[in-house]
Write a protein that holds these residues in place. Structure first.
Motif, PDB file in Angstrom:
ATOM      1  N   UNK A   1       0.830  -1.210   0.000  1.00  0.00           N
ATOM      2  CA  UNK A   1       0.000   0.000   0.000  1.00  0.00           C
ATOM      3  C   UNK A   1       0.865   1.261   0.000  1.00  0.00           C
ATOM      4  N   UNK A   2       1.971   1.239   0.732  1.00  0.00           N
ATOM      5  CA  UNK A   2       2.831   2.422   0.844  1.00  0.00           C
ATOM      6  C   UNK A   2       3.713   2.629  -0.388  1.00  0.00           C
ATOM      7  N   UNK A   3       4.154   1.519  -1.011  1.00  0.00           N
ATOM      8  CA  UNK A   3       5.168   1.624  -2.057  1.00  0.00           C
ATOM      9  C   UNK A   3       4.616   1.598  -3.481  1.00  0.00           C
ATOM     10  N   UNK A   4       3.555   0.846  -3.713  1.00  0.00           N
ATOM     11  CA  UNK A   4       3.084   0.668  -5.089  1.00  0.00           C
ATOM     12  C   UNK A   4       2.661   1.982  -5.730  1.00  0.00           C
ATOM     13  N   UNK A   5       3.191   2.226  -6.917  1.00  0.00           N
ATOM     14  CA  UNK A   5       2.905   3.417  -7.723  1.00  0.00           C
ATOM     15  C   UNK A   5       3.487   4.707  -7.119  1.00  0.00           C
ATOM     16  N   UNK A   6       4.433   4.561  -6.183  1.00  0.00           N
ATOM     17  CA  UNK A   6       5.070   5.743  -5.592  1.00  0.00           C
ATOM     18  C   UNK A   6       6.043   6.375  -6.585  1.00  0.00           C
ATOM     19  N   UNK A   7       6.068   7.697  -6.608  1.00  0.00           N
ATOM     20  CA  UNK A   7       6.983   8.427  -7.486  1.00  0.00           C
ATOM     21  C   UNK A   7       8.396   8.384  -6.915  1.00  0.00           C
ATOM     22  N   UNK A   8       9.359   8.159  -7.802  1.00  0.00           N
ATOM     23  CA  UNK A   8      10.753   8.029  -7.405  1.00  0.00           C
ATOM     24  C   UNK A   8      11.500   9.337  -7.643  1.00  0.00           C
ATOM     25  N   UNK A   9      12.307   9.721  -6.692  1.00  0.00           N
ATOM     26  CA  UNK A   9      13.140  10.912  -6.841  1.00  0.00           C
ATOM     27  C   UNK A   9      14.026  10.769  -8.082  1.00  0.00           C
ATOM     28  N   UNK A  10      13.977  11.760  -8.953  1.00  0.00           N
ATOM     29  CA  UNK A  10      14.763  11.697 -10.184  1.00  0.00           C
ATOM     30  C   UNK A  10      14.006  11.127 -11.370  1.00  0.00           C
ATOM     31  N   UNK A  11      12.772  10.635 -11.125  1.00  0.00           N
ATOM     32  CA  UNK A  11      11.947  10.136 -12.224  1.00  0.00           C
ATOM     33  C   UNK A  11      11.568   8.679 -12.111  1.00  0.00           C
ATOM     34  N   UNK A  12      10.379   8.375 -12.582  1.00  0.00           N
ATOM     35  CA  UNK A  12       9.890   7.005 -12.593  1.00  0.00           C
ATOM     36  C   UNK A  12       8.989   6.694 -11.414  1.00  0.00           C
ATOM     37  N   UNK A  13       8.388   5.520 -11.461  1.00  0.00           N
ATOM     38  CA  UNK A  13       7.545   5.047 -10.364  1.00  0.00           C
ATOM     39  C   UNK A  13       7.966   3.631  -9.981  1.00  0.00           C
ATOM     40  N   UNK A  14       7.607   3.232  -8.776  1.00  0.00           N
ATOM     41  CA  UNK A  14       7.853   1.875  -8.310  1.00  0.00           C
ATOM     42  C   UNK A  14       6.533   1.109  -8.419  1.00  0.00           C
ATOM     43  N   UNK A  15       6.526   0.066  -9.226  1.00  0.00           N
ATOM     44  CA  UNK A  15       5.276  -0.649  -9.505  1.00  0.00           C
ATOM     45  C   UNK A  15       5.369  -2.110  -9.086  1.00  0.00           C
ATOM     46  N   UNK A  16       4.344  -2.556  -8.368  1.00  0.00           N
ATOM     47  CA  UNK A  16       4.287  -3.957  -7.952  1.00  0.00           C
ATOM     48  C   UNK A  16       4.084  -4.847  -9.175  1.00  0.00           C
ATOM     49  N   UNK A  17       4.923  -5.893  -9.299  1.00  0.00           N
ATOM     50  CA  UNK A  17       4.824  -6.826 -10.421  1.00  0.00           C
ATOM     51  C   UNK A  17       4.252  -8.183 -10.015  1.00  0.00           C
ATOM     52  N   UNK A  18       4.261  -8.447  -8.715  1.00  0.00           N
ATOM     53  CA  UNK A  18       3.727  -9.722  -8.242  1.00  0.00           C
ATOM     54  C   UNK A  18       4.280 -10.058  -6.875  1.00  0.00           C
ATOM     55  N   UNK A  19       3.783 -11.139  -6.311  1.00  0.00           N
ATOM     56  CA  UNK A  19       4.301 -11.639  -5.037  1.00  0.00           C
ATOM     57  C   UNK A  19       4.547 -13.130  -5.163  1.00  0.00           C
ATOM     58  N   UNK A  20       5.607 -13.581  -4.528  1.00  0.00           N
ATOM     59  CA  UNK A  20       5.878 -15.009  -4.417  1.00  0.00           C
ATOM     60  C   UNK A  20       5.675 -15.422  -2.967  1.00  0.00           C
ATOM     61  N   UNK A  21       5.194 -16.629  -2.770  1.00  0.00           N
ATOM     62  CA  UNK A  21       5.054 -17.182  -1.429  1.00  0.00           C
ATOM     63  C   UNK A  21       6.242 -18.110  -1.185  1.00  0.00           C
ATOM     64  N   UNK A  22       7.016 -17.808  -0.161  1.00  0.00           N
ATOM     65  CA  UNK A  22       8.144 -18.651   0.222  1.00  0.00           C
ATOM     66  C   UNK A  22       7.670 -19.552   1.362  1.00  0.00           C
ATOM     67  N   UNK A  23       7.496 -20.824   1.055  1.00  0.00           N
ATOM     68  CA  UNK A  23       6.910 -21.770   1.999  1.00  0.00           C
ATOM     69  C   UNK A  23       7.982 -22.326   2.936  1.00  0.00           C
ATOM     70  N   UNK A  24       7.736 -22.201   4.245  1.00  0.00           N
ATOM     71  CA  UNK A  24       8.674 -22.683   5.260  1.00  0.00           C
ATOM     72  C   UNK A  24       8.127 -23.971   5.872  1.00  0.00           C
ATOM     73  N   UNK A  25       8.194 -25.017   5.101  1.00  0.00           N
ATOM     74  CA  UNK A  25       7.533 -26.276   5.470  1.00  0.00           C
ATOM     75  C   UNK A  25       8.258 -27.040   6.572  1.00  0.00           C
ATOM     76  N   UNK A  26       9.488 -26.622   6.885  1.00  0.00           N
ATOM     77  CA  UNK A  26      10.298 -27.329   7.864  1.00  0.00           C
ATOM     78  C   UNK A  26      10.041 -26.863   9.292  1.00  0.00           C
ATOM     79  N   UNK A  27       9.336 -25.739   9.467  1.00  0.00           N
ATOM     80  CA  UNK A  27       9.164 -25.158  10.803  1.00  0.00           C
ATOM     81  C   UNK A  27       8.258 -26.022  11.689  1.00  0.00           C
TER      82      UNK A  27
END
Length: 378
Positions: A326-352
């Motif tokens: 919510x805080x980072x997606x589509x935020x304007x970057x100093x010097x130009x451009x935006x930071x855009x969410x491309x996806x999420x991966x789930x890292x499964x910790x099956x050993x815990x």
């Protein structure tokens, strides 16, 4: 032993018409050419495809490039098995069977086959085990991250020789992954203790002199990042503090770390984000002073992977990963451009281990996964 020339002559003398279904004597069942050649020294085009485990297109290309000998009879192509077996021991076959990197691929060195496998939205955490010689320095950190899991991300989001930044360097997991895969790492770590352990780790676990291949900075990322040049790194990967979660000493922490005299928090430094008392203040500093500065340093079109987990605080469930999005997606970057969410991966910790949280009164999760938030600078 019968030569290939003699085998070819025998093949040409064969009375069978391989396009047809042959009737066996005495009314036995019909059989097709696949049955006919099952125990022979030669195979058809489809047999060669199965034997080599490659596409018909690649096989035809090998024929055109004269990498595989073939024989023609009545418009049908045949191959001798020993020719195919010889080809399977060549570098050409090894490259074809593993795939090849597309010349248009500027992101990584993966083949198409390898690329597709890495686009799954989950993967399983990979570790060496606490008793491994290579885990002895790693476990001195209260929240270590497996260099093997970072290596997986580094291999997908960079090519050899590219620059990788980790603003929370810890005990050098990212630096180790970079050294093992031929990348260059900039590792920033606030704690002098963990900074020194990072250097020691590479020297002991990878090789003498390997720490000199990378830049290790002992300092506060809030101060260091503004000094780095814009558009100067190819990939950012890190796992930040999960607010003050390390200040909690539950049953698991007491059993695994306190009992073994291991650190249970990063530091007592006031600059340590794990020591910020207010969650919203912590989130603002992390996003504005760390991640948005990282975005400025990142080259356009490149990626940032942030590994985090949700957690509980005094009975409240904190959806840390969604707060960051919510805080980072589509935020304007100093010097130009935006930071855009491309996806999420789930890292499964099956050993815990499982713990009876909430039993028998309320649902309380055993959190056995992390999120890899993948942003791109556009």
């Amino acid at each position: 032993m019968e030569s290939n020339v003699e085998k070819q002559q025998n093949l040409l003398m064969s009375p069978y018409q391989y396009d047809t279904v042959i009737e066996k004597p005495s009314g036995s069942k019909q059989f097709r050419e696949a049955d006919l050649f099952e125990d022979c020294d030669y195979v058809t085009m489809s047999g060669a495809v199965n034997m080599l485990r490659m596409s018909k297109h690649n096989l035809q290309k090998c024929i055109e490039d004269k990498k595989i000998e073939n024989y023609n009879f009545n418009g049908k192509v045949f191959f001798f098995k020993n020719d195919l077996e010889d080809f399977m021991n060549t570098p050409d076959y090894e490259e074809l069977s593993s795939g090849s990197s597309d010349f248009r691929n500027t992101l990584n060195d993966l083949t198409g086959k390898e690329w597709i496998a890495e686009t799954k939205s989950y993967f399983f955490q990979k570790g060496l085990g606490a008793s491994s010689p290579e885990a002895q320095i790693e476990k001195l950190h209260p929240a270590p991250f497996s260099f093997q899991d970072i290596e997986k991300l580094v291999l997908f989001f960079t090519k050899k020789g590219m620059r990788v930044l980790d603003p929370f360097g810890g005990v050098g997991s990212t630096a180790k992954a970079c050294e093992k895969t031929g990348r260059y790492c900039i590792s920033i770590e606030l704690s002098e203790k963990y900074h020194n352990l990072s250097l020691e780790r590479l020297e002991k676990e990878v090789g003498v002199g390997t720490s000199e291949n990378h830049t290790f900075i002992n300092g506060d990322s809030c101060d260091v990042l503004p000094t780095l040049s814009s558009n100067s790194v190819d990939f950012i990967v890190t796992s930040p503090p999960y607010w003050g979660i390390l200040h909690k000493q539950d049953q698991k922490v007491k059993k695994n770390r306190v009992a073994n005299n291991l650190d249970t928090q990063y530091s007592t430094d006031d600059r340590d984000l794990g020591n910020v008392s207010d969650y919203n203040n912590f989130l603002n500093i992390l996003c504005t002073k760390i991640f948005m500065q990282c975005a400025r340093v990142l080259r356009k079109g490149k990626y940032m992977a942030i590994i985090v987990s949700d957690f509980r605080d005094k009975g409240d469930f904190i959806s840390f990963h969604s707060d960051l999005i919510h805080k980072l997606n589509q935020s304007k970057i100093e010097g130009g451009g935006i930071l855009a969410l491309q996806g999420t991966k789930i890292l499964i910790q099956n050993h815990k281990s499982l713990h009876p949280y909430g039993y028998p009164f309320a649902y309380v999760e055993n959190i056995h996964h992390q999120y890899v938030l993948i942003f791109r600078k556009k």
